[in-house]
Design a protein around this motif. Structure first.
Motif, PDB file in Angstrom:
ATOM      1  N   GLN A  63       0.818  -1.216   0.000  1.00  0.00           N
ATOM      2  CA  GLN A  63       0.000   0.000   0.000  1.00  0.00           C
ATOM      3  C   GLN A  63       0.853   1.268   0.000  1.00  0.00           C
ATOM      4  O   GLN A  63       0.424   2.293  -0.497  1.00  0.00           O
ATOM      5  CB  GLN A  63      -0.914  -0.001   1.228  1.00  0.00           C
ATOM      6  N   ALA A  64       2.036   1.175   0.571  1.00  0.00           N
ATOM      7  CA  ALA A  64       2.895   2.352   0.652  1.00  0.00           C
ATOM      8  C   ALA A  64       3.577   2.600  -0.698  1.00  0.00           C
ATOM      9  O   ALA A  64       3.828   1.665  -1.445  1.00  0.00           O
ATOM     10  CB  ALA A  64       3.951   2.155   1.730  1.00  0.00           C
ATOM     11  N   PRO A  65       3.878   3.864  -1.003  1.00  0.00           N
ATOM     12  CA  PRO A  65       4.543   4.188  -2.272  1.00  0.00           C
ATOM     13  C   PRO A  65       6.053   3.937  -2.215  1.00  0.00           C
ATOM     14  O   PRO A  65       6.787   4.423  -3.071  1.00  0.00           O
ATOM     15  CB  PRO A  65       4.236   5.673  -2.449  1.00  0.00           C
ATOM     16  N   PHE A  66       6.524   3.225  -1.203  1.00  0.00           N
ATOM     17  CA  PHE A  66       7.954   2.948  -1.061  1.00  0.00           C
ATOM     18  C   PHE A  66       8.140   1.688  -0.215  1.00  0.00           C
ATOM     19  O   PHE A  66       7.223   1.269   0.498  1.00  0.00           O
ATOM     20  CB  PHE A  66       8.669   4.127  -0.393  1.00  0.00           C
ATOM     21  N   ALA A  67       9.332   1.106  -0.306  1.00  0.00           N
ATOM     22  CA  ALA A  67       9.651  -0.073   0.495  1.00  0.00           C
ATOM     23  C   ALA A  67      10.900   0.148   1.342  1.00  0.00           C
ATOM     24  O   ALA A  67      10.989  -0.343   2.466  1.00  0.00           O
ATOM     25  CB  ALA A  67       9.847  -1.293  -0.400  1.00  0.00           C
ATOM     26  N   THR A  68      11.873   0.907   0.797  1.00  0.00           N
ATOM     27  CA  THR A  68      13.114   1.151   1.525  1.00  0.00           C
ATOM     28  C   THR A  68      13.180   2.599   2.005  1.00  0.00           C
ATOM     29  O   THR A  68      12.388   3.446   1.598  1.00  0.00           O
ATOM     30  CB  THR A  68      14.340   0.882   0.628  1.00  0.00           C
ATOM     31  N   ILE A  69      14.162   2.868   2.856  1.00  0.00           N
ATOM     32  CA  ILE A  69      14.368   4.231   3.361  1.00  0.00           C
ATOM     33  C   ILE A  69      14.693   5.179   2.203  1.00  0.00           C
ATOM     34  O   ILE A  69      14.159   6.293   2.127  1.00  0.00           O
ATOM     35  CB  ILE A  69      15.504   4.245   4.405  1.00  0.00           C
ATOM     36  N   GLN A  70      15.508   4.728   1.280  1.00  0.00           N
ATOM     37  CA  GLN A  70      15.861   5.550   0.120  1.00  0.00           C
ATOM     38  C   GLN A  70      14.634   5.885  -0.721  1.00  0.00           C
ATOM     39  O   GLN A  70      14.454   7.027  -1.160  1.00  0.00           O
ATOM     40  CB  GLN A  70      16.899   4.819  -0.744  1.00  0.00           C
ATOM     41  N   GLU A  71      13.768   4.892  -0.937  1.00  0.00           N
ATOM     42  CA  GLU A  71      12.553   5.115  -1.729  1.00  0.00           C
ATOM     43  C   GLU A  71      11.603   6.071  -1.007  1.00  0.00           C
ATOM     44  O   GLU A  71      10.944   6.902  -1.644  1.00  0.00           O
ATOM     45  CB  GLU A  71      11.867   3.785  -2.009  1.00  0.00           C
ATOM     46  N   ALA A  72      11.530   5.962   0.300  1.00  0.00           N
ATOM     47  CA  ALA A  72      10.688   6.871   1.092  1.00  0.00           C
ATOM     48  C   ALA A  72      11.183   8.301   0.958  1.00  0.00           C
ATOM     49  O   ALA A  72      10.398   9.241   0.802  1.00  0.00           O
ATOM     50  CB  ALA A  72      10.693   6.448   2.555  1.00  0.00           C
ATOM     51  N   ARG A  73      12.504   8.461   1.008  1.00  0.00           N
ATOM     52  CA  ARG A  73      13.099   9.795   0.888  1.00  0.00           C
ATOM     53  C   ARG A  73      12.819  10.392  -0.486  1.00  0.00           C
ATOM     54  O   ARG A  73      12.493  11.570  -0.615  1.00  0.00           O
ATOM     55  CB  ARG A  73      14.609   9.676   1.138  1.00  0.00           C
ATOM     56  N   ARG A  74      12.934   9.546  -1.509  1.00  0.00           N
ATOM     57  CA  ARG A  74      12.697  10.013  -2.874  1.00  0.00           C
ATOM     58  C   ARG A  74      11.226  10.374  -3.077  1.00  0.00           C
ATOM     59  O   ARG A  74      10.899  11.420  -3.647  1.00  0.00           O
ATOM     60  CB  ARG A  74      13.125   8.929  -3.874  1.00  0.00           C
ATOM     61  N   TRP A  75      10.328   9.501  -2.606  1.00  0.00           N
ATOM     62  CA  TRP A  75       8.883   9.756  -2.749  1.00  0.00           C
ATOM     63  C   TRP A  75       8.484  11.066  -2.062  1.00  0.00           C
ATOM     64  O   TRP A  75       7.826  11.917  -2.658  1.00  0.00           O
ATOM     65  CB  TRP A  75       8.084   8.595  -2.146  1.00  0.00           C
TER      66      TRP A  75
ATOM     67  N   SER B 217      23.482  10.956   8.990  1.00  0.00           N
ATOM     68  CA  SER B 217      24.499  10.051   8.428  1.00  0.00           C
ATOM     69  C   SER B 217      24.013   8.602   8.439  1.00  0.00           C
ATOM     70  O   SER B 217      24.309   7.831   7.513  1.00  0.00           O
ATOM     71  CB  SER B 217      25.816  10.182   9.198  1.00  0.00           C
ATOM     72  N   GLN B 218      23.246   8.231   9.467  1.00  0.00           N
ATOM     73  CA  GLN B 218      22.689   6.870   9.511  1.00  0.00           C
ATOM     74  C   GLN B 218      21.632   6.669   8.431  1.00  0.00           C
ATOM     75  O   GLN B 218      21.529   5.584   7.850  1.00  0.00           O
ATOM     76  CB  GLN B 218      22.096   6.590  10.893  1.00  0.00           C
ATOM     77  N   LEU B 219      20.859   7.719   8.159  1.00  0.00           N
ATOM     78  CA  LEU B 219      19.876   7.637   7.075  1.00  0.00           C
ATOM     79  C   LEU B 219      20.552   7.250   5.766  1.00  0.00           C
ATOM     80  O   LEU B 219      20.054   6.396   5.023  1.00  0.00           O
ATOM     81  CB  LEU B 219      19.175   8.991   6.876  1.00  0.00           C
ATOM     82  N   LEU B 220      21.659   7.898   5.505  1.00  0.00           N
ATOM     83  CA  LEU B 220      22.382   7.621   4.264  1.00  0.00           C
ATOM     84  C   LEU B 220      23.031   6.237   4.299  1.00  0.00           C
ATOM     85  O   LEU B 220      23.054   5.523   3.283  1.00  0.00           O
ATOM     86  CB  LEU B 220      23.445   8.693   4.031  1.00  0.00           C
ATOM     87  N   ALA B 221      23.542   5.856   5.459  1.00  0.00           N
ATOM     88  CA  ALA B 221      24.223   4.561   5.572  1.00  0.00           C
ATOM     89  C   ALA B 221      23.246   3.391   5.418  1.00  0.00           C
ATOM     90  O   ALA B 221      23.604   2.338   4.877  1.00  0.00           O
ATOM     91  CB  ALA B 221      24.947   4.468   6.909  1.00  0.00           C
ATOM     92  N   TYR B 222      22.022   3.589   5.909  1.00  0.00           N
ATOM     93  CA  TYR B 222      21.037   2.493   5.903  1.00  0.00           C
ATOM     94  C   TYR B 222      19.965   2.683   4.836  1.00  0.00           C
ATOM     95  O   TYR B 222      18.886   2.113   4.919  1.00  0.00           O
ATOM     96  CB  TYR B 222      20.353   2.387   7.276  1.00  0.00           C
TER      97      TYR B 222
ATOM     98  N   ASP C  73      17.982  -0.202   3.490  1.00  0.00           N
ATOM     99  CA  ASP C  73      17.234  -1.050   4.431  1.00  0.00           C
ATOM    100  C   ASP C  73      15.735  -0.863   4.239  1.00  0.00           C
ATOM    101  O   ASP C  73      15.278   0.210   3.806  1.00  0.00           O
ATOM    102  CB  ASP C  73      17.597  -0.691   5.874  1.00  0.00           C
ATOM    103  N   PRO C  74      14.945  -1.895   4.572  1.00  0.00           N
ATOM    104  CA  PRO C  74      13.482  -1.746   4.497  1.00  0.00           C
ATOM    105  C   PRO C  74      12.994  -0.656   5.447  1.00  0.00           C
ATOM    106  O   PRO C  74      13.544  -0.475   6.537  1.00  0.00           O
ATOM    107  CB  PRO C  74      12.959  -3.113   4.930  1.00  0.00           C
ATOM    108  N   PHE C  75      11.979   0.080   5.013  1.00  0.00           N
ATOM    109  CA  PHE C  75      11.338   1.072   5.886  1.00  0.00           C
ATOM    110  C   PHE C  75      10.398   0.297   6.813  1.00  0.00           C
ATOM    111  O   PHE C  75       9.535  -0.429   6.337  1.00  0.00           O
ATOM    112  CB  PHE C  75      10.544   2.075   5.036  1.00  0.00           C
ATOM    113  N   PRO C  76      10.554   0.420   8.141  1.00  0.00           N
ATOM    114  CA  PRO C  76       9.718  -0.360   9.062  1.00  0.00           C
ATOM    115  C   PRO C  76       8.232  -0.194   8.760  1.00  0.00           C
ATOM    116  O   PRO C  76       7.721   0.933   8.704  1.00  0.00           O
ATOM    117  CB  PRO C  76      10.074   0.222  10.434  1.00  0.00           C
ATOM    118  N   GLU C  77       7.552  -1.311   8.556  1.00  0.00           N
ATOM    119  CA  GLU C  77       6.159  -1.266   8.128  1.00  0.00           C
ATOM    120  C   GLU C  77       5.262  -0.541   9.124  1.00  0.00           C
ATOM    121  O   GLU C  77       4.356   0.208   8.747  1.00  0.00           O
ATOM    122  CB  GLU C  77       5.653  -2.703   7.918  1.00  0.00           C
ATOM    123  N   GLN C  78       5.540  -0.720  10.422  1.00  0.00           N
ATOM    124  CA  GLN C  78       4.681  -0.118  11.449  1.00  0.00           C
ATOM    125  C   GLN C  78       4.828   1.400  11.534  1.00  0.00           C
ATOM    126  O   GLN C  78       4.028   2.068  12.191  1.00  0.00           O
ATOM    127  CB  GLN C  78       4.958  -0.749  12.820  1.00  0.00           C
TER     128      GLN C  78
END
Length: 285
Positions: free
Chosen positions: A5-17, A45-50, A53-58
């Motif tokens: 349902q979410a428009p992203f799956a990873t932290i990077q995709e969330a940031r881009r969306w 810096s951790q955002l960029l490093a990870y 990683d999957p964006f926590p579903e909860q």
């Protein structure tokens, strides 16, 4: 909300969306990282490093709702998070207080550099969330800090921040120096309301920051006049006066100080963006 349902799956995709969504809506893209850092409890810096990683579903539903609410209403992300960073610490903020601005960190830095006394009595006028008073107390533990504000709601927020950060400060409700007029002070510092009522602001500021902390009569100069008149009326002789100012107010506020107070060396200083932002008035030796 699931990954499907979410428009992203990873932290990077969330940031881009979120970045694209904000950009298309003419909102500041930098707020995405503030929301991500808060939601995921990570540093930048951790955002960029990870980022892969999957964006926590909860946590997806809250993040999406927060981004959408900011886009559609202009509500500051700091209100959504309930806190804002300032001088390396997190402060509680809400609709009763101004959101801390980076320029005010420069006001504090300049004040710390110019204070001569080891144990000064400092008063923060119009304390709002308490960022100035609390930061000065924590950076200069030997100082005695007093803080005033006209708003009882703002003082409650400031007290909460002082308790959370273990800063010993005396708070008073009233108009600038009026509630502590019998108290001799060494340093007066203030980021007062200095915006003219005629000035147009963004919806994020105008609709959500308290107007009492933003606007002042006399084209934004009323607060400075009041404080200076109080200094004269209560026969105070602080060794240092530090004001944050609007970027076009430097010369006129300097002139006000020189006209109303004798024996002060008054300097206008620029912020990191090369705009007039601070005035320091030092009592001549």
């Amino acid at each position: 909300m699931s990954n499907e349902q979410a428009p992203f799956a990873t932290i990077q995709e969330a940031r881009r969306w979120a970045s694209l969504f904000l950009q298309k809506s003419s909102r500041e893209v930098r707020v995405v990282d503030l929301l991500l850092e808060h939601t995921l409890e990570l540093s930048f810096s951790q955002l960029l490093a990870y980022e892969h990683d999957p964006f926590p579903e909860q946590k997806q539903a809250w993040f999406i709702k927060a981004v959408e609410k900011h886009v559609y209403t202009g509500v500051p992300v700091q209100h959504l998070m309930g806190e804002a960073p300032f001088y390396g610490r997190d402060f509680t903020v809400n609709r009763h207080v101004l959101i801390p601005r980076p320029e005010t960190e420069e006001l504090i830095l300049g004040t710390l550099q110019k204070m001569k006394l080891e144990s000064p009595v400092i008063v923060d006028l119009g304390t709002g969330s308490g960022i100035i008073a609390i930061t000065l107390k924590l950076e200069c533990p030997s100082s005695q800090l007093l803080a005033t504000d006209l708003s009882a709601e703002a003082i409650e927020v400031a007290k909460q921040n002082a308790d959370t950060l273990n800063a010993d400060i005396e708070f008073f409700q009233g108009d600038f120096l009026e509630p502590i007029k019998q108290q001799p002070v060494d340093v007066i510092i203030s980021n007062p309301p200095y915006i003219a009522f005629s000035e147009k602001l963004s919806d994020t500021v105008e609709n959500f920051d308290p107007s009492l902390a933003l606007f002042a009569e006399e084209e934004g100069l009323a607060a400075y006049r009041t404080i200076l008149d109080q200094i004269v009326r209560y026969k105070l002789s602080p060794s240092l006066i530090a004001f944050e100012i609007g970027h076009e107010q430097g010369e006129v506020v300097k002139s006000l100080i020189e006209r109303k107070l004798l024996g002060y060396d008054v300097q206008i200083e620029k912020d990191i963006n090369k705009k007039d932002r601070m005035i320091f008035a030092k009592l001549a030796d």
